[in-house]
Write an enzyme that holds these catalytic residues in place. Structure first.
Site, PDB file in Angstrom:
ATOM      1  N   GLU A  36      46.216  43.615  43.075  1.00 27.38           N
ATOM      2  CA  GLU A  36      47.207  42.521  43.064  1.00 27.38           C
ATOM      3  C   GLU A  36      47.256  42.007  41.637  1.00 27.38           C
ATOM      4  OE1 GLU A  36      48.950  41.653  45.623  1.00 27.38           O
ATOM      5  OE2 GLU A  36      47.848  42.520  47.300  1.00 27.38           O
TER       6      GLU A  36
ATOM      7  N   GLU B 102      48.117  42.905  50.617  1.00 23.78           N
ATOM      8  CA  GLU B 102      47.110  42.132  51.352  1.00 23.78           C
ATOM      9  C   GLU B 102      47.849  41.294  52.393  1.00 23.78           C
ATOM     10  OE1 GLU B 102      43.288  41.061  48.794  1.00 23.78           O
ATOM     11  OE2 GLU B 102      45.022  39.902  48.198  1.00 23.78           O
TER      12      GLU B 102
ATOM     13  N   ASN C  67      42.723  31.640  38.851  1.00 21.28           N
ATOM     14  CA  ASN C  67      43.799  30.654  39.067  1.00 21.28           C
ATOM     15  C   ASN C  67      43.761  30.005  40.450  1.00 21.28           C
ATOM     16  OD1 ASN C  67      44.686  33.182  40.030  1.00 21.28           O
ATOM     17  ND2 ASN C  67      46.791  32.464  40.059  1.00 21.28           N
TER      18      ASN C  67
ATOM     19  N   CYS D 215      50.632  33.852  39.788  1.00 24.88           N
ATOM     20  CA  CYS D 215      51.179  35.193  39.605  1.00 24.88           C
ATOM     21  C   CYS D 215      52.652  35.243  40.002  1.00 24.88           C
ATOM     22  CB  CYS D 215      50.362  36.192  40.413  1.00 24.88           C
ATOM     23  SG  CYS D 215      50.200  35.744  42.142  1.00 24.88           S
TER      24      CYS D 215
HETATM   25  P1  NAD Z   1      41.504  39.234  34.510  1.00 19.89           P
HETATM   26  O1  NAD Z   1      42.092  40.560  34.786  1.00 19.89           O
HETATM   27  O2  NAD Z   1      41.118  38.912  33.105  1.00 19.89           O
HETATM   28  O3  NAD Z   1      40.157  39.029  35.356  1.00 19.89           O
HETATM   29  C1  NAD Z   1      40.148  39.139  36.766  1.00 19.89           C
HETATM   30  C2  NAD Z   1      38.751  39.484  37.232  1.00 19.89           C
HETATM   31  O4  NAD Z   1      38.395  40.781  36.751  1.00 19.89           O
HETATM   32  C3  NAD Z   1      37.663  38.537  36.715  1.00 19.89           C
HETATM   33  O5  NAD Z   1      36.723  38.331  37.736  1.00 19.89           O
HETATM   34  C4  NAD Z   1      37.055  39.319  35.575  1.00 19.89           C
HETATM   35  O6  NAD Z   1      35.728  38.951  35.285  1.00 19.89           O
HETATM   36  C5  NAD Z   1      37.126  40.730  36.116  1.00 19.89           C
HETATM   37  N1  NAD Z   1      37.095  41.793  35.111  1.00 19.89           N
HETATM   38  C6  NAD Z   1      37.525  41.754  33.823  1.00 19.89           C
HETATM   39  N2  NAD Z   1      37.324  42.945  33.224  1.00 19.89           N
HETATM   40  C7  NAD Z   1      36.767  43.760  34.150  1.00 19.89           C
HETATM   41  C8  NAD Z   1      36.343  45.119  34.144  1.00 19.89           C
HETATM   42  N3  NAD Z   1      36.454  45.879  33.052  1.00 19.89           N
HETATM   43  N4  NAD Z   1      35.848  45.639  35.273  1.00 19.89           N
HETATM   44  C9  NAD Z   1      35.749  44.892  36.401  1.00 19.89           C
HETATM   45  N5  NAD Z   1      36.116  43.593  36.462  1.00 19.89           N
HETATM   46  C10 NAD Z   1      36.614  43.033  35.345  1.00 19.89           C
HETATM   47  O7  NAD Z   1      42.520  38.172  35.095  1.00 19.89           O
HETATM   48  P2  NAD Z   1      42.447  36.580  35.011  1.00 19.89           P
HETATM   49  O8  NAD Z   1      42.801  36.150  33.623  1.00 19.89           O
HETATM   50  O9  NAD Z   1      41.185  36.119  35.607  1.00 19.89           O
HETATM   51  O10 NAD Z   1      43.621  36.178  36.027  1.00 19.89           O
HETATM   52  C11 NAD Z   1      44.945  36.069  35.678  1.00 19.89           C
HETATM   53  C12 NAD Z   1      45.735  37.261  36.159  1.00 19.89           C
HETATM   54  O11 NAD Z   1      45.605  37.401  37.579  1.00 19.89           O
HETATM   55  C13 NAD Z   1      47.217  37.114  35.909  1.00 19.89           C
HETATM   56  O12 NAD Z   1      47.730  38.308  35.385  1.00 19.89           O
HETATM   57  C14 NAD Z   1      47.797  36.861  37.292  1.00 19.89           C
HETATM   58  O13 NAD Z   1      49.139  37.237  37.445  1.00 19.89           O
HETATM   59  C15 NAD Z   1      46.886  37.670  38.131  1.00 19.89           C
HETATM   60  N6  NAD Z   1      46.964  37.240  39.532  1.00 19.89           N
HETATM   61  C16 NAD Z   1      47.588  38.060  40.431  1.00 19.89           C
HETATM   62  C17 NAD Z   1      47.720  37.658  41.766  1.00 19.89           C
HETATM   63  C18 NAD Z   1      48.395  38.542  42.784  1.00 19.89           C
HETATM   64  O14 NAD Z   1      48.168  38.329  43.969  1.00 19.89           O
HETATM   65  N7  NAD Z   1      49.203  39.508  42.390  1.00 19.89           N
HETATM   66  C19 NAD Z   1      47.207  36.421  42.163  1.00 19.89           C
HETATM   67  C20 NAD Z   1      46.586  35.618  41.210  1.00 19.89           C
HETATM   68  C21 NAD Z   1      46.464  36.041  39.898  1.00 19.89           C
END
Ligand code: NAD
Length: 480
Positions: free
Chosen positions: A248, A460, A150, A282
């Site tokens: 996060e 962070e 995002n 998020c």
């Molecule tokens: P996601 O969890 O699907 O993927 C995030 C990352 O993890 C990607 O790089 C993905 O390839 C990797 N990944 C997926 N499965 C994995 C595994 N088994 N082992 C290691 N890595 C793996 O999330 P997304 O759809 O890319 O992002 C959206 C989410 O991120 C939302 O839930 C959002 O709230 C969250 N987010 C949180 C923050 C925060 O600071 N709290 C900020 C931005 C986004």
């Protein structure tokens, strides 16, 4: 067709993992095909990082020299701001104007941690015997940084800047939907004069590249931003391996409007709090709680303001709502709106794809407001991560706090009231990592950021944000 390589030890490599397509969600066109890192490639990346981190050339880099390199990265990010903004926009569909702002924030993160690394001190603890006790802070070694799609420009900068300022080497694994900004950052690191291997970028699928990275025995710390389910799975691996994690994760943030609020300002805050970035944030204020005595009037104003938002192409001036980041994500958002309808919700505006002909090829979705659900409905419980606002009335502070905290998440919260005492009471009662009072979504690299409950573990950013990437070491000097 050319395949975009990734970066290991200063070399651009094609790798042996599953290659994947990067698609522009604004028009459905292919951006490029991107190489995927296999477990063997990840192993190479971690070995390179390990070697580079142990090399005395890096280990003995003095703090002000490290800071100078970080400032150089910031300078190059500023110089290449438009390029970086374009790369991100083509991959996740964000408005170009927002991407530019995020490129500037990414440079700011490098400058902030450059300042900290130069000024951070270690401690001398009070002696409890004939000794002098030093507490110093050591880098972990190799940090795995895994990021979502995002806001890669800012999220990657804040992890990489802090971890490298702290003295680590990093293997960065960006989302398969947004590989570009991380690869550009890798190029910037080389151009800035960082030793090869201090920042490595491995692109690939989560279950292949990401999993191999978190399982690698030489990864000594994991910094993850993404969904709660993925975070939990990574947390389990980290627990088994006994390595620290910073997680996060997702949110379902309550945005609260009391009857005594400055309602003009609150309408603006509520609308931008959910609909900027098409709700793919998020900290999106996705559950709106309005005090019952102003519920109908305030809601009518929010709907009217939402109707004025311009859904449009991300690079066209005047667009306010850009596409969702992918077609598959739009389907997910649509399934939530369907569930809200089935649960008896009333769609006050939106709830469909836009009709404009120029938007038909993209993953666009109209800003949507839903009333008439309870806090227990699926659309109110789960993180939708799209332009969907659920609205609920409340009666008094006790009812409000119970409803607002009635979620598994705890990332953000907004409160609009002219009463500072009420704002303080409610801010203290809400289980959330960040609370905004009479503003929303203001962000600063100078304050800690993270979540309560299922929104994460650790923080962070902020002055102590560098400590997340270090471990304390105590040195006792005998003085007998
Ligand atoms: P996601 O969890 O699907 O993927 C995030 C990352 O993890 C990607 O790089 C993905 O390839 C990797 N990944 C997926 N499965 C994995 C595994 N088994 N082992 C290691 N890595 C793996 O999330 P997304 O759809 O890319 O992002 C959206 C989410 O991120 C939302 O839930 C959002 O709230 C969250 N987010 C949180 C923050 C925060 O600071 N709290 C900020 C931005 C986004």
């Amino acid at each position: 067709m050319d395949i975009q390589p990734f970066l290991i030890g200063g070399e651009w490599v094609q790798g042996t993992g599953s290659a994947f397509d990067s698609t522009n969600p604004a028009n459905g066109k292919l951006n490029k095909r991107v190489a995927g890192a296999s477990a063997a490639d990840v192993d190479q990346a971690v070995r390179n990082a390990h070697r580079a981190q142990r090399d005395p050339k890096w280990r003995n880099t003095l703090p002000h020299e490290r800071a100078r390199l970080l400032h150089r990265v910031a300078d190059l990010i500023v110089e290449r701001g438009d390029l970086l903004a374009n790369v991100q926009m083509r991959e996740n569909g964000k408005l170009f104007s927002e991407c530019r702002t995020q490129a500037a924030a990414a440079a700011g993160a490098f400058r902030y941690f450059a300042g900290i690394v130069e000024t951070m001190v270690s401690e001398v603890a009070p002696s409890r015997g004939p000794h002098v006790a030093n507490v110093i802070y050591e880098p972990f070694g190799v940090v795995a940084a895994i990021t979502p799609w995002n806001s890669p420009l800012t999220l990657e900068a804040q992890k990489v800047a802090a971890a490298i300022a702290a003295g680590n080497a990093v293997v960065l694994k960006p989302s398969e939907f947004t590989p570009g900004p991380a690869l550009e950052l890798g190029r910037i690191f080389l151009d800035a004069g960082f030793p090869p291997g201090i920042l490595n970028v491995v692109t690939g699928l989560g279950g292949e590249t990401g999993l191999a990275l978190v399982q690698h025995p030489d990864v000594r710390m994991i910094s993850f931003t993404g969904g709660t389910a993925t975070g939990r799975a990574i947390g389990r691996i980290a627990a088994e391996r006994l390595v620290p994690v910073a997680l996060e994760l997702g949110g379902k943030s309550p945005h609260i409007v009391f009857a005594d609020a400055d309602l003009d300002a609150a309408v603006d805050g509520v609308v931008s709090g959910i609909f900027t970035s098409s709700g793919q944030s998020c900290i999106a204020g996705s559950r709106l709680f309005v005090e019952r005595e102003i519920y109908d009037d305030f809601l009518a104003r929010v709907v009217e303001r939402t109707r004025a938002l311009k859904v449009g192409l991300p690079d066209v001036a005047g667009s306010q709502i850009a596409p969702l980041s992918s077609f598959v994500h739009r389907e997910r958002v649509e399934s939530y709106v369907k569930s809200a309808r089935e649960d008896g919700g009333t769609i006050l505006i939106g709830g469909k794809r836009p009709d404009a002909p120029e938007l038909q090829a993209g993953a666009f979705y109209e800003p949507t407001i839903i009333a008439g659900l309870t806090n227990a409905a699926k659309a109110c419980r789960d993180e939708i991560f799209g332009p969907v606002l659920c609205v609920l009335p409340f009666d008094g502070e006790d009812d409000l706090v119970e409803q607002a905290n009635g979620t598994t998440f705890g990332l953000g919260c907004g409160i609009w009231t002219e009463s500072y005492k009420k704002a303080w009471r409610v801010a203290r009662a809400i289980e959330s990592g960040t609370v905004w009072i009479n503003t929303y979504k203001e962000l600063s690299v100078a304050v800690p950021f993270g979540g309560f409950k299922d929104s994460g573990v650790g923080r962070e950013k902020g002055y102590y944000g560098i400590r997340v990437y270090q471990e304390p070491k105590t040195i006792l000097w005998g003085m007998k």
